[in-house]
Write an enzyme that holds these catalytic residues in place. Structure first.
Site, mmCIF file in Angstrom:
data_model
loop_
_atom_site.group_PDB
_atom_site.id
_atom_site.type_symbol
_atom_site.label_atom_id
_atom_site.label_comp_id
_atom_site.label_asym_id
_atom_site.label_seq_id
_atom_site.Cartn_x
_atom_site.Cartn_y
_atom_site.Cartn_z
ATOM 1 N N GLY A 195 0.842 -1.186 0.000
ATOM 2 C CA GLY A 195 0.000 0.000 0.000
ATOM 3 C C GLY A 195 0.880 1.240 0.000
ATOM 4 O O GLY A 195 2.093 1.149 0.212
ATOM 5 N N GLN A 212 3.340 9.895 1.841
ATOM 6 C CA GLN A 212 4.618 9.243 1.530
ATOM 7 C C GLN A 212 5.251 9.758 0.237
ATOM 8 O O GLN A 212 6.431 9.529 -0.012
ATOM 9 C CB GLN A 212 4.434 7.722 1.430
ATOM 10 C CG GLN A 212 4.075 7.078 2.764
ATOM 11 C CD GLN A 212 3.917 5.582 2.623
ATOM 12 O OE1 GLN A 212 2.875 5.098 2.233
ATOM 13 N NE2 GLN A 212 4.978 4.843 2.919
ATOM 14 N N CYS A 244 7.162 -0.682 6.061
ATOM 15 C CA CYS A 244 6.665 0.548 5.451
ATOM 16 C C CYS A 244 7.712 1.076 4.485
ATOM 17 O O CYS A 244 8.901 1.106 4.814
ATOM 18 C CB CYS A 244 6.391 1.571 6.553
ATOM 19 S SG CYS A 244 5.754 3.132 5.934
ATOM 20 N N LEU A 245 7.273 1.513 3.324
ATOM 21 C CA LEU A 245 8.217 2.032 2.328
ATOM 22 C C LEU A 245 8.945 3.278 2.838
ATOM 23 O O LEU A 245 10.014 3.607 2.357
ATOM 24 C CB LEU A 245 7.487 2.343 1.013
ATOM 25 C CG LEU A 245 6.899 1.127 0.275
ATOM 26 C CD1 LEU A 245 6.134 1.585 -0.957
ATOM 27 C CD2 LEU A 245 7.979 0.128 -0.100
ATOM 28 N N HIS A 284 -3.166 0.407 8.018
ATOM 29 C CA HIS A 284 -1.803 0.987 7.994
ATOM 30 C C HIS A 284 -1.786 2.293 7.196
ATOM 31 O O HIS A 284 -1.231 3.296 7.638
ATOM 32 C CB HIS A 284 -0.844 -0.055 7.391
ATOM 33 C CG HIS A 284 0.567 0.415 7.203
ATOM 34 N ND1 HIS A 284 1.646 -0.180 7.834
ATOM 35 C CD2 HIS A 284 1.095 1.401 6.425
ATOM 36 C CE1 HIS A 284 2.763 0.445 7.471
ATOM 37 N NE2 HIS A 284 2.462 1.404 6.613
ATOM 38 N N HIS A 320 -1.361 6.521 8.135
ATOM 39 C CA HIS A 320 -0.465 7.513 7.517
ATOM 40 C C HIS A 320 -1.180 8.859 7.347
ATOM 41 O O HIS A 320 -0.565 9.913 7.499
ATOM 42 C CB HIS A 320 -0.020 7.051 6.122
ATOM 43 C CG HIS A 320 1.217 6.188 6.124
ATOM 44 N ND1 HIS A 320 2.431 6.648 6.546
ATOM 45 C CD2 HIS A 320 1.415 4.899 5.736
ATOM 46 C CE1 HIS A 320 3.338 5.675 6.420
ATOM 47 N NE2 HIS A 320 2.745 4.597 5.932
HETATM 48 CO CO CO Z 1 3.576 2.773 5.493
#
Ligand code: CO
Length: 160
Positions: free
Chosen positions: A50, A55, A93-94, A135, A139
């Protein structure tokens, strides 16, 4: 052509802001369409489950989820129902590369959102999809999985 965007890494205040609702009147614009496609491409190219707009540097309430049926784009997602039961599972998480930890999430959720075609929609999800949605919505509220995780550890190769 969709392009892969740069992913903002923790620590960064953009990841800690509360994101604002996406203006529905803009969903059908060319710029929005390419934003949604770019977010999907960024998620896929980085092997993520995701991705949330903060992000990629935008504090707006847009997330994309990697499902077996393809990318699900959710605009202004709101969880309307959640199971009392929670389930512990490993997350990454990226924006926090190579860090993983166990997070308790609601097993099942219902979520309303607007699609990238500007339709009202609702999804009932469980398992990995429910986890990914929770998740990503975190964010949008400036919350990172590491805030909630137990047994944080650093690893080399795992799904994010
Ligand atoms: Co994340």
């Amino acid at each position: 052509m969709a392009k892969s965007l740069e992913i903002i890494k923790d620590p960064n205040l953009i990841l800690r802001n509360i994101s604002v609702d996406f203006d529905r009147a803009k969903i059908n614009s060319k710029a929005s369409k390419s934003l949604f496609l770019d977010m999907a491409k960024t998620m896929i190219e980085n092997d993520g489950l995701g991705l949330a707009a903060p992000q990629i540097g935008l504090n707006i309430r847009v997330i994309v989820i990697n499902t077996p049926e393809g990318t699900l784009c959710m605009i202004n997602p709101v969880i309307t129902k959640k199971s009392f039961a929670k389930e512990i599972g490993e997350e990454g998480c990226l924006s926090i590369p190579k860090v993983f930890g166990e997070v308790a999430r609601h097993k099942k959720i219902s979520c309303k959102f607007i699609t990238d075609e500007n339709r009202n929609a609702k999804i009932e999800a469980s398992g990995m999809i429910a986890r990914a949605i929770q998740h990503e919505i975190d964010h949008l509220d400036g919350i990172l999985f590491k805030d909630k995780a137990k047994n944080l550890k650093i690893e080399k190769t795992k799904k994010k």
